[in-house]
Motif scaffolding. Structure first.
Motif, PDB file in Angstrom:
ATOM      1  N   LEU A 134       0.835  -1.201   0.000  1.00 29.48           N
ATOM      2  CA  LEU A 134       0.000   0.000   0.000  1.00 29.48           C
ATOM      3  C   LEU A 134       0.872   1.254   0.000  1.00 29.48           C
ATOM      4  O   LEU A 134       0.638   2.185  -0.780  1.00 29.48           O
ATOM      5  CB  LEU A 134      -0.919  -0.014   1.216  1.00 29.48           C
ATOM      6  N   ARG A 135       1.858   1.267   0.866  1.00 30.69           N
ATOM      7  CA  ARG A 135       2.750   2.434   0.947  1.00 30.69           C
ATOM      8  C   ARG A 135       3.657   2.543  -0.269  1.00 30.69           C
ATOM      9  O   ARG A 135       3.919   3.630  -0.784  1.00 30.69           O
ATOM     10  CB  ARG A 135       3.600   2.344   2.223  1.00 30.69           C
ATOM     11  N   TRP A 145      10.607   3.237   0.054  1.00 32.10           N
ATOM     12  CA  TRP A 145      11.797   3.208   0.921  1.00 32.10           C
ATOM     13  C   TRP A 145      11.539   2.307   2.133  1.00 32.10           C
ATOM     14  O   TRP A 145      10.428   2.214   2.643  1.00 32.10           O
ATOM     15  CB  TRP A 145      12.137   4.618   1.387  1.00 32.10           C
ATOM     16  N   PHE A 146      12.616   1.664   2.594  1.00 25.62           N
ATOM     17  CA  PHE A 146      12.589   0.854   3.828  1.00 25.62           C
ATOM     18  C   PHE A 146      11.626  -0.323   3.754  1.00 25.62           C
ATOM     19  O   PHE A 146      11.026  -0.694   4.753  1.00 25.62           O
ATOM     20  CB  PHE A 146      12.263   1.727   5.046  1.00 25.62           C
ATOM     21  N   GLN A 147      11.472  -0.895   2.578  1.00 24.69           N
ATOM     22  CA  GLN A 147      10.788  -2.177   2.502  1.00 24.69           C
ATOM     23  C   GLN A 147      11.792  -3.253   2.891  1.00 24.69           C
ATOM     24  O   GLN A 147      12.938  -3.250   2.431  1.00 24.69           O
ATOM     25  CB  GLN A 147      10.233  -2.401   1.095  1.00 24.69           C
ATOM     26  N   ASP A 404      13.646   3.468 -10.557  1.00 32.80           N
ATOM     27  CA  ASP A 404      14.328   2.219 -10.220  1.00 32.80           C
ATOM     28  C   ASP A 404      13.864   1.658  -8.878  1.00 32.80           C
ATOM     29  O   ASP A 404      14.349   0.610  -8.436  1.00 32.80           O
ATOM     30  CB  ASP A 404      15.850   2.410 -10.209  1.00 32.80           C
ATOM     31  N   ALA A 405      12.910   2.306  -8.225  1.00 32.96           N
ATOM     32  CA  ALA A 405      12.362   1.798  -6.975  1.00 32.96           C
ATOM     33  C   ALA A 405      11.124   0.920  -7.198  1.00 32.96           C
ATOM     34  O   ALA A 405      10.553   0.423  -6.230  1.00 32.96           O
ATOM     35  CB  ALA A 405      11.992   2.961  -6.048  1.00 32.96           C
ATOM     36  N   PHE A 406      10.724   0.712  -8.465  1.00 29.17           N
ATOM     37  CA  PHE A 406       9.501  -0.018  -8.764  1.00 29.17           C
ATOM     38  C   PHE A 406       9.812  -1.204  -9.671  1.00 29.17           C
ATOM     39  O   PHE A 406      10.165  -1.039 -10.834  1.00 29.17           O
ATOM     40  CB  PHE A 406       8.471   0.913  -9.415  1.00 29.17           C
ATOM     41  N   GLN A 440      21.037   0.818  -3.224  1.00 26.80           N
ATOM     42  CA  GLN A 440      20.574  -0.481  -2.730  1.00 26.80           C
ATOM     43  C   GLN A 440      19.284  -0.901  -3.432  1.00 26.80           C
ATOM     44  O   GLN A 440      19.107  -2.071  -3.808  1.00 26.80           O
ATOM     45  CB  GLN A 440      20.349  -0.396  -1.219  1.00 26.80           C
ATOM     46  N   MET A 441      18.388   0.037  -3.649  1.00 28.87           N
ATOM     47  CA  MET A 441      17.139  -0.262  -4.336  1.00 28.87           C
ATOM     48  C   MET A 441      17.383  -0.570  -5.813  1.00 28.87           C
ATOM     49  O   MET A 441      16.735  -1.456  -6.388  1.00 28.87           O
ATOM     50  CB  MET A 441      16.176   0.909  -4.178  1.00 28.87           C
TER      51      MET A 441
END
Length: 526
Positions: A134-135, A145-147, A404-406, A440-441
């Motif tokens: 969701l977030r 972030w922070f998954q 690049d976060a998805f 990192q992501m």
């Protein structure tokens, strides 16, 4: 050990949140993520839903308050806001993000019948990963972030990444924490008083069979299987080479963000990138970082980019250049990447950064930002399924900034794309932990797709990432340099690239609905 109703757990919740933040780059204490989540799951047991929400919120304040402190740098140092306004907005942002672990705590307790440990053991990881989704995907265009999966790139759980992506791997990590809590609680209950119920002739097998210890072997076995299978999967090659190595050069201009768009610096910036590029005409591909050109395409195309493209053609090189673009409609502008040289094309960024490239929650967000004197861009998203750009003889997936976060966005061009290219500018965040978190992501995307990743940034971290997530070359932060290296074009599809997040999220939703149905049956039966 204090009971879960003790206020000691309340005070420890933000400390656990800080430990959670330390599991991510640049600290990389991966075990802290599992330890912190195990604490959170334990302190959500045998309390009210409201108390669980409060502890989740305190946990979130600790993790996001320490982990996204770079938002202050972006607003104060480069956004033009004062110290008070920047502090206030950073605090509000962390406070908003803390609502998500609070929601996870509330739902975990609300759905679970009191003292039904078997249900908690499964439910909490399911709820946690759905709230992460969701977030990370829906709220405010997604803030992933922070998954938890990002903290596990160096652990055996990384083997699951090309199979089930960031959410599937995150679920297994959360499940591991939940299993650890259950094991610890069973062991704590099995003290010496248990043995008083048995004669000295009672065998250990009978104690295991009839007492709480009977649940220990299956849980330990499940934990061992989860981690052992992940370790085996790390050695699985899901993709394969399809051609000769590609020589690449990534230009890191290292232009300070507060100098980048000053009109008096435009000519020097263009000449710098041109000069640095000319040293690497022997490369197959040369990549400039996000908005390397501090002007719109129509302002520099004829006088600068066309001649540069002609030079690239003569040297049989392809340039990937990031530049903002005006549309024929004067109300539309795009954050774009273009290829010039042997190949020509344009990609318009699809997933825009909220509060950076567009303003959600209008008119409230615009009013607040005007009050603290922050002026931000207002870009238009590109359409989905744009044709792939091509460079070095192969098509590639283009990811601009935090695209690049998805994970699913990175996999859209597969199996046609032979590698990934990420152009970004983390100069907005200065000398903070954000560039490390962002890299990192980006590494996760290389693992999910089984492709090499070429990453060009303005101030760092420019790098080359292998299909197993290893950084095989990296430029230093805040240094004008060009990073060179070779990659191999890859073909084939990982399971995640083929199926995306749908199986994991759909399965989690079905499991959640089943657990809710079980809760209702449990109430009716008892």
């Amino acid at each position: 050990m204090p009971h879960s109703n003790s206020k000691c757990w309340d005070f420890c919740a933000p400390v656990a949140g800080i430990l959670f933040a330390l599991a991510f780059a640049p600290f990389d204490y991966s075990f802290f993520a599992l330890l912190a989540l195990a604490f959170l799951f334990a302190c959500w047991q045998d309390i009210s839903a409201k108390r669980a929400a409060m502890r989740g919120y305190l946990f979130g304040l600790g993790s996001f308050g320490s982990g996204v402190s770079w938002v202050y740098i972006s607003m104060h140092d480069f956004g033009g806001a004062g110290a008070l306004g920047s502090s206030l907005l950073t605090g509000l942002f962390a406070g908003f993000l803390a609502l998500f672990p609070a929601l996870a705590g509330y739902l975990s307790v609300k759905i679970t019948p009191i003292n039904n440990g078997a249900l908690r053991f499964i439910l909490m990881p399911v709820v946690w990963i759905l709230v992460e989704y969701l977030r990370g995907y829906w709220v405010l265009n997604g803030f992933p972030w922070f998954q938890i999966a990002y903290s596990q790139l160096e652990t055996p759980l990384a083997g699951y990444i090309p199979v089930c992506g960031v959410y599937g791997t995150g679920f297994i990590a959360a499940l591991s924490a939940s299993i650890a809590v259950e094991i610890f609680q069973i062991a704590a209950r099995c003290d010496i008083s248990l043995l008083s119920h048995y004669s000295y002739r009672t065998s250990l097998r009978e104690v295991h069979r009839d007492g709480p210890l009977k649940n220990l072997p299956p849980l330990i076995m499940l934990l061992a299987v989860l981690w052992g299978a992940g370790d085996l999967l790390r050695n699985t090659a899901w993709t394969y080479p399809i051609g000769e190595p590609i020589r690449a050069a990534m230009i890191q201009g290292n232009i300070a963000q507060d100098q980048k768009w000053r009109p008096e610096n435009k000519i020097n910036t263009l000449l710098k990138y041109k000069r640095m590029t000319e040293q690497y005409w022997d490369s197959n591909v040369i990549i400039w970082p996000e908005t390397a050109i501090p002007a719109y395409l129509d302002q520099v195309n004829d006088t600068f980019l066309v001649p540069l493209g002609n030079d690239a053609k003569q040297h049989k090189t392809d340039l990937i250049v990031s530049v903002p673009v005006h549309d024929a409609d004067p109300d539309k502008k795009y954050n774009a990447a273009i290829t010039i040289g042997k190949e020509e094309g344009m990609y318009r960024k699809i997933h825009l950064l909220p509060f950076g490239e567009y303003l959600p929650l209008q008119p409230l967000s615009g009013f607040v930002l005007d009050m603290v004197n922050i002026k931000l861009g207002n870009f238009t998203p590109g359409v989905i399924n744009q044709p792939l750009l091509k460079a070095g003889g192969y098509p590639f997936v283009t990811l601009i900034c935090y695209e690049d976060a998805f994970g699913e966005l990175s996999a859209q061009g597969l199996p046609d794309a032979a590698y990934l290219v990420n152009v970004t500018n983390d100069g907005w965040f200065g000398d903070s932990i954000e560039p490390y978190q962002h890299m990192q992501m980006a590494r996760m995307r290389a693992i999910e797709t089984g492709r090499f990743l070429l990453r060009s940034t303005n101030t760092g971290m420019t790098g080359i990432v292998s299909p197993n997530g290893e950084i095989i070359a990296q430029a230093p932060l805040f240094q004008e340099t060009a990073l060179t290296g070779t990659i191999i074009p890859m073909g084939g599809m990982t399971p995640y690239a083929r199926w995306g997040d749908r199986p994991v999220i759909g399965g989690a939703v079905i499991l959640l609905l089943g657990l809710i149905g079980y809760r209702r049956f449990f109430r009716m039966a008892y």
